[in-house]
Design an enzyme around this catalytic site. Structure first.
Site: not given
Ligand code: GLN
Length: 203
Positions: A78, A172, A174
């Protein structure tokens, strides 16, 4: 014993430690460049990529992370994936590391409140596996270089990619106790575990 670091500048690093320990790996926090010594791999966790980008520079970690990426595998989930990208669509507050030849669109999967869970069925290591993936304000991968393989996609967009060394995930694993991405990357078995990269979703 395999020793994996988790970048602990910001975000949800604890869940990654749990997954790595579940796999029997030695899992250590990384806060400065010395912590990168003697690691077999590194995880860049989810969180807030703008904050992490700022902290990478205030902790003088940019060059060490780039050096590390030339030698050892990195898994980004992410916000971690956003940091590993080469380009970020319409975004100037994040200075990405450019470790993966991809362009991402931050928050393309919606705001926090619109986070979603999806059930995934795929072939892994010749077996059908199913698990849930969680997307939280997740980045969408909108462009990829030739060396980037798609390991898993959702609604015709890649959500797991691999460039022969590093792996990036929009979701994610995890948070759902899914170990197979960490395991295949850090055991160096991505290509044998995902038998037909680019098309493995057709289980
Ligand atoms: N939208 C977040 C960002 O731009 C990332 C979200 C996440 O890691 N769950 O950093």
């Amino acid at each position: 014993m395999i020793k994996i670091g988790v970048l602990e500048l910001q975000g949800n690093f604890e869940s990654h430690h749990k997954i790595l320990k579940k796999l029997g790996y030695d899992s250590v926090g990384v806060k400065n460049s010395n912590d990168l010594e003697c690691l077999d791999g590194l995880v860049l966790p989810g969180g807030e990529s703008t904050t992490m980008s700022l902290l990478i520079d205030s902790f003088n970690l940019r060059d060490s992370l780039l050096d590390f990426s030339k030698k050892k595998p990195i898994l980004g989930t992410c916000a971690g994936l956003i940091l590993m990208a080469k380009n970020i669509e319409n975004e100037s507050r994040v200075n990405p590391l450019g470790i993966l030849d991809i362009t991402v669109d931050r928050n393309a999967y919606g705001r926090q409140i619109m986070s979603k869970k999806e059930q995934i069925n795929m072939k892994f290591n010749s077996k059908l596996v199913d698990f849930e993936v969680t997307l939280i304000r997740a980045p969408k991968i909108i462009e990829m270089g030739d060396e980037v393989q798609v390991l898993l996609d959702l609604d015709d967009s890649p959500i797991a990619i691999y460039n022969g060394m590093h792996m990036g995930l929009s979701f994610h694993p995890e948070l759902n106790g899914v170990t197979l991405f960490h395991e295949s990357l850090f055991r160096g078995s991505v290509n044998s575990n995902f038998q037909a990269p680019g098309n493995i979703n057709a289980a």
